[in-house]
Each structure stands twice: as C-alpha cells, then as structure tokens.
Scaffold this motif. Structure first.
Motif, PDB file in Angstrom:
ATOM      1  N   SER A 190      -8.214   1.899  -0.029  1.00 37.01           N
ATOM      2  CA  SER A 190      -7.372   2.132  -1.209  1.00 37.01           C
ATOM      3  C   SER A 190      -7.437   0.995  -2.215  1.00 37.01           C
ATOM      4  CB  SER A 190      -5.925   2.371  -0.782  1.00 37.01           C
ATOM      5  OG  SER A 190      -5.434   1.266  -0.035  1.00 37.01           O
ATOM      6  N   SER A 191      -7.815  -0.210  -1.784  1.00 33.68           N
ATOM      7  CA  SER A 191      -7.859  -1.331  -2.726  1.00 33.68           C
ATOM      8  C   SER A 191      -9.279  -1.604  -3.243  1.00 33.68           C
ATOM      9  CB  SER A 191      -7.293  -2.598  -2.074  1.00 33.68           C
ATOM     10  OG  SER A 191      -8.143  -3.057  -1.043  1.00 33.68           O
ATOM     11  N   HIS A 215       2.109   7.812  -3.025  1.00 26.93           N
ATOM     12  CA  HIS A 215       2.842   9.075  -3.077  1.00 26.93           C
ATOM     13  C   HIS A 215       4.220   8.826  -3.695  1.00 26.93           C
ATOM     14  CE1 HIS A 215       3.665  13.186  -2.086  1.00 26.93           C
ATOM     15  NE2 HIS A 215       4.825  12.828  -1.571  1.00 26.93           N
ATOM     16  N   TYR A 267      -0.927  11.392   1.759  1.00 29.76           N
ATOM     17  CA  TYR A 267      -1.600  10.092   1.638  1.00 29.76           C
ATOM     18  C   TYR A 267      -2.244   9.741   2.981  1.00 29.76           C
ATOM     19  CZ  TYR A 267      -2.297   5.243   0.112  1.00 29.76           C
ATOM     20  OH  TYR A 267      -2.855   4.037  -0.257  1.00 29.76           O
ATOM     21  N   SER A 302      -3.505  -1.093  -9.029  1.00 28.03           N
ATOM     22  CA  SER A 302      -3.590  -0.318  -7.781  1.00 28.03           C
ATOM     23  C   SER A 302      -4.719  -0.774  -6.876  1.00 28.03           C
ATOM     24  CB  SER A 302      -3.744   1.172  -8.101  1.00 28.03           C
ATOM     25  OG  SER A 302      -4.890   1.396  -8.901  1.00 28.03           O
ATOM     26  N   SER A 303      -5.737  -1.447  -7.423  1.00 21.16           N
ATOM     27  CA  SER A 303      -6.843  -1.875  -6.568  1.00 21.16           C
ATOM     28  C   SER A 303      -6.728  -3.347  -6.166  1.00 21.16           C
ATOM     29  CB  SER A 303      -8.181  -1.624  -7.288  1.00 21.16           C
ATOM     30  OG  SER A 303      -8.320  -2.490  -8.396  1.00 21.16           O
ATOM     31  N   LEU A 304      -5.588  -3.966  -6.443  1.00 18.06           N
ATOM     32  CA  LEU A 304      -5.406  -5.363  -6.011  1.00 18.06           C
ATOM     33  C   LEU A 304      -5.292  -5.424  -4.488  1.00 18.06           C
ATOM     34  CD1 LEU A 304      -2.832  -6.677  -8.659  1.00 18.06           C
ATOM     35  CD2 LEU A 304      -5.264  -7.264  -8.477  1.00 18.06           C
ATOM     36  N   PRO A 305      -5.699  -6.559  -3.896  1.00 14.49           N
ATOM     37  CA  PRO A 305      -5.535  -6.696  -2.449  1.00 14.49           C
ATOM     38  C   PRO A 305      -4.062  -6.531  -2.061  1.00 14.49           C
ATOM     39  CG  PRO A 305      -6.842  -8.517  -3.341  1.00 14.49           C
ATOM     40  CD  PRO A 305      -6.310  -7.743  -4.513  1.00 14.49           C
ATOM     41  N   ARG A 306      -3.831  -5.872  -0.946  1.00 14.18           N
ATOM     42  CA  ARG A 306      -2.463  -5.675  -0.468  1.00 14.18           C
ATOM     43  C   ARG A 306      -1.909  -6.992   0.072  1.00 14.18           C
ATOM     44  NH1 ARG A 306      -4.164  -1.787  -3.482  1.00 14.18           N
ATOM     45  NH2 ARG A 306      -3.494   0.282  -2.907  1.00 14.18           N
ATOM     46  N   ILE A 330      -6.220   1.429   5.982  1.00 13.89           N
ATOM     47  CA  ILE A 330      -6.448   2.206   4.755  1.00 13.89           C
ATOM     48  C   ILE A 330      -6.569   1.290   3.543  1.00 13.89           C
ATOM     49  CG2 ILE A 330      -4.027   2.677   4.166  1.00 13.89           C
ATOM     50  CD1 ILE A 330      -5.201   5.568   3.400  1.00 13.89           C
ATOM     51  N   GLU A 331      -5.964   0.088   3.615  1.00 17.26           N
ATOM     52  CA  GLU A 331      -6.055  -0.845   2.480  1.00 17.26           C
ATOM     53  C   GLU A 331      -7.507  -1.258   2.221  1.00 17.26           C
ATOM     54  OE1 GLU A 331      -4.634  -1.368   5.339  1.00 17.26           O
ATOM     55  OE2 GLU A 331      -5.329  -3.282   6.176  1.00 17.26           O
ATOM     56  N   ASP A 376       0.825  -1.201   0.000  1.00 16.92           N
ATOM     57  CA  ASP A 376       0.000   0.000   0.000  1.00 16.92           C
ATOM     58  C   ASP A 376       0.865   1.259   0.000  1.00 16.92           C
ATOM     59  OD1 ASP A 376      -2.912   0.769   0.176  1.00 16.92           O
ATOM     60  OD2 ASP A 376      -2.064   2.050   1.737  1.00 16.92           O
ATOM     61  N   ASN A 377       0.421   2.252  -0.764  1.00 16.86           N
ATOM     62  CA  ASN A 377       1.114   3.544  -0.859  1.00 16.86           C
ATOM     63  C   ASN A 377       2.550   3.381  -1.315  1.00 16.86           C
ATOM     64  OD1 ASN A 377       1.560   6.315  -0.730  1.00 16.86           O
ATOM     65  ND2 ASN A 377       1.950   6.335   1.476  1.00 16.86           N
TER      66      ASN A 377
END
Lengths: 336, 336
Positions: B251-252, A228, B203, A251-255, B247-248, A101-102
C-alpha cells in the motif's frame, strides 16, 4: 418487409437478443465524466484551496498536496482558524507525523510546543453537524438515492404503522448503516437525518485532530483519510475539506511503526515547507485552476448511476447500488 | 447527610454529573480483542498461507507479504491454480506492476509471455458466487446484523404485501447498498441473498486479475485492495484471500503514473523474489504461526458491536452501525 406483431413483441421482450451491430459499449464512469459539457463543471475559487508543499522526496521531486476547503455552513469555525494559521505561516516548518495504514495521515507540530496565533475560535461540538434542514425533494439527491427515498416515502405513506413500530436501531434509509440518508450536496458527500446534515469521512477527506472531549481541535493539527471510509468518526471530529490533488504524496508515505502509526524518530517525519491559500500564491508563480462536477447536473446523475451499475465491457454483474464514498465527486484541473 | 429527593433526581438526569471514581471507560475494539481468551482464536493452517517475498527496499529492509487463502467453497478452482503456480515457483521473478491510488496493487508477469504450468483449471464465471444456502438463524451473523435480519423478517411476516410490492431495485437489507445481506462467515466478509453467498472486496482482500469476459483469470495475475472497498467488483472478479501481514509493503509503494496506475518503466516495477505456501518453507527457517478471531465467539460479537458503536473515551457519538468492511476480522501472530 412486414414484421408480424408477435415477432415485434418478442424482440422487445428478449433480453438476450443479439445487439445491433453498430451498438457502442456502455461508457465507463470516467468516460461519462470526460464527455461532460463545460457547463457541468464548477470552478473552485482559489480562496478555498489550501496548498501544502512537503519537502522534496528522495529523488528531489517536489511534493504538493492541494486541499479544497468545505463551503459554509460546514465546520466554518475550524476553517476560519485554518485560514488564520495559513496566513500566519504557522504550519510552515511543521511535519507529517503519523501514517497509519488503512486509516489516516496526520500532520502538525510534533513538538506540541509551537505557540498558536491569537484569536483562534474555540468551536463547540455542536458544530460537528449543521442544523440545516434537508429538503427531501432537493434536486441534489443523486439519481438512484432519489428513487430510494421516493419509494421509502411511498412505503411510509401507505403503511405508517410499519416503520413507526420498528425499534429505533433500524435505519430506514435502506442504504447506509451510518445515517438515515447519505447524498451529494453542493459537491460534497454528506449524511443527514430530519434535523441536521454533516460531512462524512470518505477517502481523501481532511479533518481536524483533537484531544479528548470537550476539546474539538483548533485546526492546527490535520489529517486525511487514506483507507476504507472510517465513518465511525462522522460527527465525532470536524471535517474541513478534501484532497483534490497530490494525495499520493501522503498515501504512499512509509507507515509509522509506533502506536496509531506515529513515526518513531524525527528523521522519519516529512517536513512541511509551507501551507498557503492558493489565492495568496504570487500570480507570477503559475498555479492551476480546478473545477468539480456539479452534482445537480445531468452528467453527474449519469455518472452516479454508472458507479452503482457498471455496464462498461469489463463488468458482467452491475452491483445495483453504491455507498456514498464509492461515488467520488469528479474534480480536475480546469480544462480549456 | 441527607440528600433531598429533588437533588437526587437532578443528579441522575444530569449527563454532566461527574463519573463515579471507580468507573472504567468502555474498552476500544482493540482492547476487546487483546482481552479475548485463547479459545476465541483459530490457528491458521500454514497450508493456507501464501508467502510473497519482494526484493528488499532502498534501505535493504526485507519486504514480506503474508496472504491467507479462503476456505472452500469460495473460489476453489482459482485457489487450486494458485497452489500449483506457487509449487512450480512460477511467480518467482515476476513483479508488482500496478499501484493505483485508492484502488489496487497488482502483480504478475509484466511480459505476459511467461508460460503457465500445465493443468490449470479454467474456472467458470458461475464460481464468482457459491450456491451455498444461507441459514438466517446461523450463529455467525454478527450481533447487530442478526438483530436487523430478525426485525426484517418480523416486518415481512407482519406485512408481506409491503415488501413484496417494492420494486426490485429496493434492497430490503436496510444495511448495504450492494447486497441483501452482508455478514462475517467462518472468519470472512461475505454477502448473500437467498440463493448464494460471495466474498466481498474489503481493504486487503486479494483477487484474480482477468481479461474481458468470458475470461475469468487463472490466478497467475493477482491484486489486493488498498483503498475504499471497491464493492462493484463483487461477483465480477474472483476473490481468493486476504493480506494478513505486510500490506504496508504494497500500500505504500509509489503510485504508477500510466493509465490505471501501471508503472511506466521496468525500473519502477518491484521484483517478486518468491511466492510459496508457508508449509513448504523449510522448518529451519522460522516462520510464525497466525490466528484469526472466531467470528462466532462472544468476543467477536462484542468487538463488532464496539466497531459499530464506539464508546471508548475519544468518541462522543456512537455511529449505531458499521459496514462489513469496517469490521475487519482480527488476525495476528499466534500468542503464547
């Protein structure tokens, strides 16, 4: 009707004077882009597009990511390798292995055992920057940056002793804590000093994974920025391109839940079906053309100024500046 | 064995000389944080935590987002409203309505018809910044920024005419194109000039959705940043806090396909089960404590310096600087 001269002056000076009724609101950056003439756009050669198809998502929707490769002189050795890897279908069957993430999404061979094709270049660290000279009068310095540099040069000329005596850690660009100058060059965000220029890590930029120095990576392992701008990576890793369509598929894949965002299990990894150069896609399979805005065009100067000074109706206080990664170069499917 | 003097000098000058065996590599920022003494951490009052529970995901996993609200004087009017809205359970049953890639996730009442509780403040635009004075000698200016400011003041003192004569659009901070100064204050990223300070859009920061000026939003509609810092929003929208965990879960989320990333259909919206202040969560439902790093601590100065100058083994070229949003304040679940 005659207007007294004093009243005329007052009209000119009064910022709070009511706007003429027919006045249109200032355009948003997106509106400036939409109004650009066709001549302000540059078609991207399909030879410079890397097309990555992931396995369809849970709802069976296809997931395509389109990457524009950087032009020479940037990272030419790694980009040559990537072309060879794509031509050899080496990436097909590899996977997305890391989503932090980020920070970044990273892909390649999770087994680290897949044999690389022969003839890949071993690129030296010196290639993280290009020794190309900057011309401070170049038309590709965007509008407000041009003003800044001009003022800086005037300051230097008038008071050479002031800047000469500043300790070296002071960055006299007045713009960016990471580099002497940052600007848009040939449609790409770059930074530079008096001896070299290098691409910078903005959102969506694509780079080459590597092990510890002196390894510089081959191009078989790639990543893209999904947070960022991690500008501390500039000049430490090779940048080879940018995602111009489909970044939401990354970017929207699971972390990932392991250290550095790596996926814990093989099941979490997203299979890569194929990676190919767009010009190698058979012509019977329709593939769109793309174009980016010429960063030396009048429209781009207007767009960059609007990004730095939002005057469209939502905004009440223009910022007065913008960092290089907050002025993304417009890229779109070719119109008309 | 005697080493000739010339050989000794060569050894000292040769960068490629083997490192002494006992030398430890420079720590990464995360390692500096992990080694911080307990006294460098500040416990967050559960009264300042907003806890948002989304509906479980497709695999029935719970999705919780924890937001730390900003301390006074920042955005106090809006934060007061948010406390009232949470106490009235107003947010419960609303939804995530907008996910725009590289920009924001936004939530609230998609119907725009839900009646607000009485007694919410109407906050003026002047509250986007606080008139709190900056003390340029404040210990909370992070290490390298402190150095910059000192040098700038020396430059001003030695050559007042130089800076006085620069056109107003020149930003003399030498740091940031958005503000005269940016720094970490009381654990939060802020910017300032000689008359005011204001929080900045990094962010994970949480802000208040609004309509066109003079509307300033009530706090019923909130968003968080999920991309490169949109600093052009600073002083144009109220910031009220930051996401410190989960946040994931925002954000995801799939990106919305309508203009500005709004979801097209009601089915795409993610239901919000509840939003509550952590101290209102019954004590029998275990809720963790959180702590953030004291930005005036010696550890933080070391951490900020390491963020600006990565010397841990992966890096070969320290950047020499960092923007405020690339020095996130460490926040974690309370240890021990």
């Amino acid at each position: 009707m005659t207007i007294p001269k004093a009243a005329l002056i007052a009209l000119v000076l009064t910022a709070a004077a009511p706007a003429p009724p027919a006045q249109t609101p200032a355009p948003a950056p997106s509106e400036i882009v939409a109004a650009a003439p066709a001549s302000d756009w540059v078609t991207i050669d399909p030879k410079d597009l890397l097309v990555m198809d992931l396995a369809p998502d849970a709802k069976a929707r296809p997931r395509r990511v389109v990457i524009q490769l950087m032009p020479p002189p940037f990272s030419a050795g790694w980009i040559g390798n990537i072309r060879k890897l794509a031509a050899a279908h080496w990436y097909d069957g590899t996977s997305i292995n890391r989503v932090q993430d980020n920070y970044v999404v990273q892909w390649g061979d999770a087994t680290e055992k897949k044999v690389l094709p022969e003839g890949l270049a071993v690129v030296p660290e010196s290639e993280y920057a290009s020794s190309l000279q900057i011309n401070p009068n170049s038309a590709n310095l965007i509008a407000f940056k041009r003003r800044m540099v001009k003022q800086m040069r005037a300051l230097r000329a008038a008071h050479p002793e002031v800047l000469a005596n500043l300790p070296p850690e002071v960055n006299p660009s007045m713009i960016d804590p990471y580099a002497l100058m940052t600007f848009l060059d040939g449609g790409w965000p770059v930074a530079g000093d008096m001896s070299a220029i290098w691409p910078v890590h903005c959102y969506g930029m694509v780079g080459v994974g590597r092990n510890l120095s002196p390894d510089t990576g081959s191009g078989a392992e790639l990543y893209t920025v999904i947070g960022h701008a991690p500008r501390h990576l500039d000049r430490n890793v090779a940048l080879v391109g940018r995602v111009i369509e489909g970044i939401e598929n990354l970017s929207s894949l699971p972390r990932g839940t392991e250290a550095l965002g790596f996926y814990k299990t093989a099941e979490e990894r997203v299979p890569i079906l194929s990676v190919q150069i767009a010009s190698d896609i058979p012509t019977d399979k329709a593939f769109p053309r793309y174009e980016y805005m010429n960063t030396e065009s009048a429209t781009f100067a207007k767009y960059a100024d609007a990004r730095a000074n939002r005057r469209d109706p939502f905004f009440i206080k223009p910022a007065g500046g913008a960092d290089i990664c907050n002025i993304p170069v417009p890229v779109r499917r070719k119109q008309g």
